[in-house]
Enzyme design. Sequence first.
Site, mmCIF file in Angstrom:
data_model
loop_
_atom_site.group_PDB
_atom_site.id
_atom_site.type_symbol
_atom_site.label_atom_id
_atom_site.label_comp_id
_atom_site.label_asym_id
_atom_site.label_seq_id
_atom_site.Cartn_x
_atom_site.Cartn_y
_atom_site.Cartn_z
ATOM 1 N N ASP A 167 -15.127 164.457 -3.140
ATOM 2 C CA ASP A 167 -16.466 165.059 -3.147
ATOM 3 C C ASP A 167 -16.726 165.638 -4.537
ATOM 4 O O ASP A 167 -15.804 165.755 -5.354
ATOM 5 C CB ASP A 167 -16.484 166.174 -2.082
ATOM 6 C CG ASP A 167 -17.872 166.757 -1.860
ATOM 7 O OD1 ASP A 167 -18.867 166.077 -2.160
ATOM 8 O OD2 ASP A 167 -17.945 167.910 -1.374
ATOM 9 N N ASP B 24 -25.850 164.625 0.761
ATOM 10 C CA ASP B 24 -26.357 165.736 1.569
ATOM 11 C C ASP B 24 -27.794 165.495 2.003
ATOM 12 O O ASP B 24 -28.745 166.004 1.399
ATOM 13 C CB ASP B 24 -26.239 167.043 0.785
ATOM 14 C CG ASP B 24 -24.785 167.389 0.495
ATOM 15 O OD1 ASP B 24 -23.895 166.779 1.129
ATOM 16 O OD2 ASP B 24 -24.541 168.257 -0.363
ATOM 17 N N GLU C 221 -19.480 164.056 -9.309
ATOM 18 C CA GLU C 221 -20.539 163.564 -10.234
ATOM 19 C C GLU C 221 -20.187 163.847 -11.693
ATOM 20 O O GLU C 221 -20.590 163.035 -12.526
ATOM 21 C CB GLU C 221 -21.885 164.209 -9.868
ATOM 22 C CG GLU C 221 -22.443 163.747 -8.544
ATOM 23 C CD GLU C 221 -21.656 164.276 -7.336
ATOM 24 O OE1 GLU C 221 -21.114 165.382 -7.438
ATOM 25 O OE2 GLU C 221 -21.558 163.566 -6.325
HETATM 26 O O1 MIG Z 1 -21.101 172.068 -2.392
HETATM 27 O O2 MIG Z 1 -17.215 170.342 0.894
HETATM 28 O O3 MIG Z 1 -21.677 166.459 0.118
HETATM 29 O O4 MIG Z 1 -20.394 166.544 2.577
HETATM 30 O O5 MIG Z 1 -19.357 169.019 3.403
HETATM 31 C C1 MIG Z 1 -20.959 171.395 -1.182
HETATM 32 C C2 MIG Z 1 -18.393 170.858 1.380
HETATM 33 C C3 MIG Z 1 -19.685 170.613 -1.162
HETATM 34 C C4 MIG Z 1 -20.771 168.566 -0.454
HETATM 35 C C5 MIG Z 1 -20.619 167.338 0.367
HETATM 36 C C6 MIG Z 1 -20.542 167.701 1.812
HETATM 37 C C7 MIG Z 1 -19.400 168.641 2.060
HETATM 38 C C8 MIG Z 1 -19.561 169.891 1.188
HETATM 39 N N1 MIG Z 1 -19.674 169.506 -0.212
#
Ligand code: MIG
Length: 894
Positions: free
Chosen positions: A432, A513, A435
């Site tokens: 996650d 999201d 980016e």
């Molecule tokens: O700043 O890990 O897109 O699926 O549950 C949020 C927590 C961070 C973003 C992801 C989301 C995930 C969440 N993450």
Amino acid sequence: MEDLPLLSRTSIVVTALRGGSSSEVAPRRRSRLHVPPSIAASSGSWRLLKRFLRPLPGRVFSAAAASSWSPFRDRTTRIKEPRSKLKMTIREGEAVAADVTAGDMIFEPILEEGVFRFDCSANDRDAAFPSISFVDSKDRDMLITSHHVPSYIPTYQCLFGQQIVKLELPAGTSFYGTGEVSGQLERTGKRVFTWNTDAWGYGPGTTSLYQSHPWVLAVLPSGESLGILADTTRRCEIDLRNQSKVQFTALSSYPVITFGPFASPGAVLTSLSHAIGTVFMPPKWSLGYHQCRWSYESDNRVREITSTFREKKIPCDVVWMDIDYMDGFRCFTFDKDRFSDPKSLVDSLHQDGFKAIWMLDPGIKREEGYFVFDSGAKSDVWIKAADGTPFVGEVWPGPCVFPDFTQSKVRHWWAQLVHNFVSNGVDGIWNDMNEPAVFKSVTKTMPESNIHRGDDELGGVQNHSHYHNVYGMLMARSTYEGMKSANENKRPFVLTRAGFVGSQRYAATWTGDNLSNWDHLHMSISMVLQLGLSGQPLSGPDIGGFAGNATPKLFGRWMGIGAMFPFCRGHSEMDTNDHEPWSFGEECEEVCRLALKRRYRFLPHIYTLFYMAHKMGTLVASPTFFADPKDPRLRTLENSFLLGPLLVCASSMPHQESNDLQHVLPKGIWLSFDFDDAHRDLPVLFLQGGSIIPLGPPHQHVGEATLSDDLTLLVALNEHGTAKGILFEDDGDGYKYLEGEYLLTHYIAERESSLVTIRVHTEEGSWKRPKRRLHVMLLLGGGAMVDAWGMDGDTIQITLPSEDEVSKMVAGSEKKYNARLETCKCIPDVEEISSHKGVELSRTPIELKSGEWIAKVVPWIGGRIISMEHVPSVDPLYHSTLRKVGVDLMISKA
Ligand code: MIG
């Protein structure tokens, strides 16, 4: 105005959003100017080139002249540069990027028949960065022998260091691709900027999401199709605002690759896959249903969730651990109280037929004594700030450093951590925030002036703007390689949020999201299709929506559609209501059960589609127009899609059920069917005449399947009375299939007068045909069918009923169908959702003003930016002022 090159206001605004660097670093020119052997050796290609290069008197602006040049003046001067001329005008050390040149691009055939590489000039060709999208960058550089010339030749302009590429296609061309994009499926009128962005709560108009695919698939009026790849990792504007015109704008210089025109859009994607590779072969369990949540807070809660699935007989294969399993958000650690013994948790999950997937983020807590930080610091793996010290940015654990995945040394270091991590019983990894997302910064990412010490084969030492868009893909690659090394007999499963052209080689993806609303349900169909059309077939949305609370109806409907997506996972944000299939009342629960049982019945077919996708670059989910690319009616359909010959027709409207809709069907025979499970909130299914698809029993999880399971073939004859289809079977994991340990069966059905014969046509692979019963269901239309049982491998015959009987059966089946719809329990309409709305939706955004900017920010960890607006209109040439504002505006935690 529309034809004005480059300097539209919006693009400047985006330029201004760049963080960090106040001056662009010009693309690295290789000091050694080597002429690729392909050019040097091929006088044939030079002859071809000459045919397309009209030798007009050349004109090259110097950097000084360029500053007085106005895009509004003298637009009629088209400068065509013969290659030799350009060579003369570019001198060693000169800022080539500031030159203003234009003309047709020069081309060379590469890769395979019908694929061409275009560059502005031979010098630009030599200076191009290695390809990261291609499996093998050399394939992009190597000339092949071809007797063809391209049907469409892009033109280029180089202005102020930007390269603008335009390609005009016949009127009536439809556009697709451009990667992970929200909004409409057909892209005419749209513009996106490739810039991987943490895009929480994006909408249909958002211009940069989590992934970058500078790629357009153009379907010409004839149905022939052409793919265009701007092979740059830099921020790239893909402008499709003008009908039938493609325009790319990015920093000079980059090659453009065209694929086709080929006979169909599918043929373009197959050809693209020869360049960028195909999807990794997913383990079969990963095609089951996945249950996720931010976060299941403890091992006990995880066990509660998984046992509820089994108790309620709702199929599920995977449970996910979001960031809170970690000890204080430190990657590769487990919270000592809540996940004290991950190994035994996973052992018990395995016993129940569940796999466990765990999150790993790129931000590593800057904390001496934390083993990952210490070892990374020792090995000098962090991305550097412009001043040469490790860059520190804030993410979940607080101040963090970030591994520089552009170095193979660092990818090995990370892969080794992953390797060790897997021994805790990790079945899959979720990357996650790659980016990479950085809190408390307007750009939501790190400064573009940060420095990556990339390997030469990727592009060498470059600032972040060069590698930003491939960072996530390189992280996923390294994670994949670590998992692979941990167990060579298992297929890695990695899910990545950020991606680039080619990331399908290493990871699946999801659409980030999204929001729990009907628009997002609708968009999720196009987004999954669009990713497929951009080379990534393994994707799906957060079913039910991530942010906010789903209504029962929305959730059930989304599960009905989501169960047919290539990647099928429910997920929702922290502080939202429960979003498990049983959280919305018994009616919704039943819809979810029906939907997921369908998915599991289709798994033999879906797995076969993935095998084909992996082997040949075909799609898993494709838009309906793939069934007839000539038919303009189909090109904008967003409510239906194909899984091979299986057409899924859904409704994404709250008050219109799929059975109420008039579905547009492609020409030919399409026979509807169900499993006596028709429901107003489930999609309607059709099988294309001429096809056979394999089905299995609706198991609770993939591991329940055995070789002796009954096999079902669903058959729809075409107008000639024939049908065919494929089934791929192997271990479902590991790599023995590469050594021939599989069974690939081509089934065929043929009608002779009223007798239909179904048999094995050919088979491949060293596996023996399992002893199992074969159930053939021959569709007659209107939901009616005749069936027969036999043994798989034997010839099975079915006598077709007379026409009279068939119409009676069809009428009977329709009656049954309607009766079922009457009696099945509808999900009640609950419009008002009480309770929390999720962490972010529950807070009201505040406006922050700074200079010329207004930012809407949710006062929450990191100060999430929802939208940014640039207020006054400014002279578009004032780059520097804007950039400064972008750099200086930092948002502090409220
Ligand atoms: O700043 O890990 O897109 O699926 O549950 C949020 C927590 C961070 C973003 C992801 C989301 C995930 C969440 N993450």
